[in-house]
Design a protein around this motif. Structure first.
Motif, PDB file in Angstrom:
ATOM      1  N   ARG A   1       0.828  -1.202   0.000  1.00  0.00           N
ATOM      2  CA  ARG A   1       0.000   0.000   0.000  1.00  0.00           C
ATOM      3  C   ARG A   1       0.868   1.260   0.000  1.00  0.00           C
ATOM      4  O   ARG A   1       0.573   2.229  -0.696  1.00  0.00           O
ATOM      5  N   VAL A   2       1.926   1.236   0.790  1.00  0.00           N
ATOM      6  CA  VAL A   2       2.828   2.391   0.796  1.00  0.00           C
ATOM      7  C   VAL A   2       3.490   2.560  -0.564  1.00  0.00           C
ATOM      8  O   VAL A   2       3.639   3.684  -1.068  1.00  0.00           O
ATOM      9  N   GLY A   3       3.882   1.444  -1.184  1.00  0.00           N
ATOM     10  CA  GLY A   3       4.473   1.537  -2.511  1.00  0.00           C
ATOM     11  C   GLY A   3       3.508   2.113  -3.536  1.00  0.00           C
ATOM     12  O   GLY A   3       3.910   2.922  -4.389  1.00  0.00           O
ATOM     13  N   LEU A   4       2.233   1.706  -3.461  1.00  0.00           N
ATOM     14  CA  LEU A   4       1.244   2.277  -4.380  1.00  0.00           C
ATOM     15  C   LEU A   4       1.057   3.767  -4.132  1.00  0.00           C
ATOM     16  O   LEU A   4       0.927   4.556  -5.082  1.00  0.00           O
ATOM     17  N   ALA A   5       1.037   4.176  -2.861  1.00  0.00           N
ATOM     18  CA  ALA A   5       0.906   5.600  -2.552  1.00  0.00           C
ATOM     19  C   ALA A   5       2.100   6.382  -3.086  1.00  0.00           C
ATOM     20  O   ALA A   5       1.944   7.481  -3.646  1.00  0.00           O
ATOM     21  N   LEU A   6       3.298   5.842  -2.942  1.00  0.00           N
ATOM     22  CA  LEU A   6       4.486   6.515  -3.480  1.00  0.00           C
ATOM     23  C   LEU A   6       4.438   6.578  -5.005  1.00  0.00           C
ATOM     24  O   LEU A   6       4.865   7.578  -5.606  1.00  0.00           O
ATOM     25  N   ALA A   7       3.916   5.524  -5.646  1.00  0.00           N
ATOM     26  CA  ALA A   7       3.800   5.538  -7.107  1.00  0.00           C
ATOM     27  C   ALA A   7       2.812   6.603  -7.569  1.00  0.00           C
ATOM     28  O   ALA A   7       3.054   7.311  -8.560  1.00  0.00           O
ATOM     29  N   VAL A   8       1.688   6.747  -6.855  1.00  0.00           N
ATOM     30  CA  VAL A   8       0.732   7.794  -7.196  1.00  0.00           C
ATOM     31  C   VAL A   8       1.357   9.178  -7.019  1.00  0.00           C
ATOM     32  O   VAL A   8       1.194  10.082  -7.854  1.00  0.00           O
ATOM     33  N   GLY A   9       2.102   9.365  -5.928  1.00  0.00           N
ATOM     34  CA  GLY A   9       2.777  10.635  -5.717  1.00  0.00           C
ATOM     35  C   GLY A   9       3.806  10.922  -6.800  1.00  0.00           C
ATOM     36  O   GLY A   9       3.935  12.065  -7.257  1.00  0.00           O
TER      37      GLY A   9
ATOM     38  N   ALA B 181       1.863  11.983  -9.985  1.00  0.00           N
ATOM     39  CA  ALA B 181       1.370  13.357  -9.876  1.00  0.00           C
ATOM     40  C   ALA B 181       2.510  14.359  -9.924  1.00  0.00           C
ATOM     41  O   ALA B 181       2.397  15.427 -10.538  1.00  0.00           O
ATOM     42  N   GLY B 182       3.627  14.039  -9.277  1.00  0.00           N
ATOM     43  CA  GLY B 182       4.774  14.933  -9.331  1.00  0.00           C
ATOM     44  C   GLY B 182       5.362  15.054 -10.729  1.00  0.00           C
ATOM     45  O   GLY B 182       5.830  16.133 -11.109  1.00  0.00           O
ATOM     46  N   THR B 183       5.335  13.974 -11.488  1.00  0.00           N
ATOM     47  CA  THR B 183       5.824  14.042 -12.867  1.00  0.00           C
ATOM     48  C   THR B 183       4.985  14.992 -13.703  1.00  0.00           C
ATOM     49  O   THR B 183       5.514  15.793 -14.490  1.00  0.00           O
TER      50      THR B 183
ATOM     51  N   THR C 132       8.997  14.519 -10.105  1.00  0.00           N
ATOM     52  CA  THR C 132       8.799  13.133  -9.661  1.00  0.00           C
ATOM     53  C   THR C 132       9.348  12.926  -8.251  1.00  0.00           C
ATOM     54  O   THR C 132       8.688  12.333  -7.382  1.00  0.00           O
ATOM     55  N   LEU C 133      10.555  13.429  -8.019  1.00  0.00           N
ATOM     56  CA  LEU C 133      11.146  13.304  -6.683  1.00  0.00           C
ATOM     57  C   LEU C 133      10.321  14.072  -5.651  1.00  0.00           C
ATOM     58  O   LEU C 133      10.135  13.607  -4.517  1.00  0.00           O
ATOM     59  N   GLY C 134       9.823  15.249  -6.040  1.00  0.00           N
ATOM     60  CA  GLY C 134       8.990  16.010  -5.112  1.00  0.00           C
ATOM     61  C   GLY C 134       7.715  15.280  -4.743  1.00  0.00           C
ATOM     62  O   GLY C 134       7.296  15.288  -3.573  1.00  0.00           O
ATOM     63  N   GLY C 135       7.079  14.615  -5.718  1.00  0.00           N
ATOM     64  CA  GLY C 135       5.874  13.841  -5.414  1.00  0.00           C
ATOM     65  C   GLY C 135       6.155  12.688  -4.475  1.00  0.00           C
ATOM     66  O   GLY C 135       5.363  12.403  -3.558  1.00  0.00           O
ATOM     67  N   VAL C 136       7.297  12.021  -4.653  1.00  0.00           N
ATOM     68  CA  VAL C 136       7.660  10.918  -3.765  1.00  0.00           C
ATOM     69  C   VAL C 136       7.901  11.429  -2.348  1.00  0.00           C
ATOM     70  O   VAL C 136       7.446  10.836  -1.362  1.00  0.00           O
ATOM     71  N   VAL C 137       8.605  12.557  -2.235  1.00  0.00           N
ATOM     72  CA  VAL C 137       8.899  13.103  -0.904  1.00  0.00           C
ATOM     73  C   VAL C 137       7.619  13.555  -0.203  1.00  0.00           C
ATOM     74  O   VAL C 137       7.459  13.370   1.013  1.00  0.00           O
ATOM     75  N   VAL C 138       6.694  14.151  -0.950  1.00  0.00           N
ATOM     76  CA  VAL C 138       5.431  14.603  -0.355  1.00  0.00           C
ATOM     77  C   VAL C 138       4.683  13.435   0.267  1.00  0.00           C
ATOM     78  O   VAL C 138       4.234  13.499   1.428  1.00  0.00           O
TER      79      VAL C 138
END
Length: 455
Positions: A123-131, A134-136, A159-165
């Motif tokens: 679930r965390v991996g899916l959330a990071l993928a969505v972030g 969106a960041g891309t 992309t990195l910003g979405g992952v960090v968020v």
């Protein structure tokens, strides 16, 4: 003879997830599998086409239309948009969880002795993928605004910003970071955007990012924060996982029923919960006066609408400095519509609740007229403050189009799904449902077309 007890063997998370996937796969209807495959192929085709379009557009496709004050303002606008996108992403991620669990999962899986971290890593991996996705998108749009021909670094930085968020939101949700971190980060990015704008006014603009080494340096801490978030998911409690379940369920219900009122109601309830207790006020004796007084009390207890109206006025005047007249006109139209929708919440409550109208004992016109005073006053005041910026003709068109569109949207009846169907070669087309969904939007389209002709 001694009695012995054998310690029960707790299955691993991988085994439980494998059994669950096997059960779903074995009980899936074959027709559903075919439909899922076709839907995935169609989604891949659409996403691939959008990615190809975004990668092959010229760099100045947006910046040359929006900005007229030189490349410095384009770079500033790009960084301001990036800062606001990160701030909005932090708010959305925290509101939705970002890691959640349904009621059956919380009851039958997360209440067991199975390793919770192993159950939630996916679930965390899916959330990071969505972030990351969106960041891309935000990074590519930032490159469009900046007019950067070398758009790769900005896109990867997004992309990195979405992952960090998402990772920071997970750390706050799992209590690895204190809760005030998110509001502090949100206001920091908003302040950074405001500071960049002020700096551009005094002829100091931050150049756009076109160097790959900076992105490579930023990738290391982003990856570290993401791995920390994945490792911290075992600290998520059932209460933490259910914090955003109402918003997630509302979003799914709104998407399924094509009706945003469910999601809007949940957001409204959350906003009023943040307000907390308030002092009671006596209403006047007359029906119309009582309705008007109640509408005024609404915005007195939630003054954020006034902040939005002031931001709209500032945005219109700021657009006159750096943008084309067409951009100023469209910002005026969009801002007027936003103001009209914000200040017409009372009209929505009256028109959306038949039981309340029966209880008040009056006709629809008698109940709607008092609810039109506050949005009309707010829209008129906003139009007066932006009259010189947009021009008289554009101001009249924007105010009239926004008022009519907001009135049509706020007074629409409940959604009906048994209307006219048009049978085509590709399936039935719900004509009546589409008409209900776009109610009020054609007025905005006509107003936008008129602005294109007069500006």
């Amino acid at each position: 003879m001694a009695l012995t007890e054998s310690v029960p063997v707790v299955p691993g998370a991988r085994e439980i997830l494998s059994v669950r996937r096997g059960f779903i796969r074995g009980n899936a209807v074959r027709e559903n599998r075919t439909g899922t495959t076709v839907l995935l192929m169609l989604s891949a085709y659409v996403v691939g086409g959008v990615v190809w379009w975004a990668a092959t557009r010229p760099a100045s496709v947006i910046g040359s239309v929006l900005f007229t004050a030189g490349p410095g303002w384009a770079a500033t606008g790009a960084w301001v948009f990036f800062a606001l996108a990160v701030s909005g992403g932090l708010s959305l991620a925290r509101a939705f969880g970002p890691v959640g669990a349904s009621a059956p999962d919380a009851l039958w899986l997360l209440s067991t002795p199975v390793d919770r971290g192993a159950l939630l890593r996916v679930r965390v991996g899916l959330a990071l993928a969505v972030g990351a996705a969106a960041g891309t998108v935000a990074g590519r749009f930032t490159a469009y605004i900046a007019g950067a021909s070398l758009w790769g670094p900005l896109t990867v930085l997004g992309t990195l910003g979405g992952v960090v968020v998402v990772a920071v939101a997970v750390l706050v949700q799992s209590r690895r970071l204190p809760h005030p971190v998110l509001p502090l980060l949100r206001w920091s990015f908003v302040s950074a955007g405001l500071g960049l704008t002020v700096a551009a006014v005094v002829q100091w603009a931050v150049p756009v990012l076109t160097a790959w080494p900076v992105v490579f340096v930023a990738a290391a801490p982003a990856a570290a924060v993401a791995m920390w978030a994945v490792a911290s998911c075992r600290y998520l409690s059932r209460a933490d996982l259910g914090s955003g379940s109402d918003l997630t369920s509302g979003a799914q219900a709104s998407l399924t029923s094509l009706d945003l009122s469910v999601l809007a109601g949940i957001l409204e309830e959350r906003a009023w919960r943040r307000v907390g207790r308030s002092v009671s006020r006596r209403l006047p004796a007359g029906r119309a006066a009582a309705l008007l007084r109640a509408d005024l009390l609404r915005y007195g207890r939630r003054p954020s609408a006034y902040t939005v109206a002031a931001a709209v006025v500032v945005a219109v005047w700021f657009a006159t400095v750096v943008g084309t007249p067409l951009l100023v006109a469209f910002i005026g139209l969009g801002g007027s519509f936003w103001v009209a929708m914000l200040f017409s919440a009372g009209l929505r409550d009256i028109c959306g609740d038949p039981a309340l109208r029966v209880l008040l004992g009056a006709g629809d016109r008698a109940l709607r007229r008092p609810m039109l005073i506050v949005p009309a006053a707010a829209l008129g005041l906003t139009g007066m403050l932006t009259f010189l910026a947009t021009g008289p003709v554009a101001a009249v068109i924007s105010a009239a189009g926004a008022a009519l569109a907001a009135y049509r949207i706020r007074t629409r009846p409940s959604r009906s799904y048994d209307g006219l169907l048009l049978i085509t070669n590709t399936g039935p087309l719900p004509i009546d449902l589409i008409r209900q969904l776009i109610r009020g939007l054609p007025i905005l389209s006509v107003a936008g077309a008129l602005l294109v002709q007069v500006v």
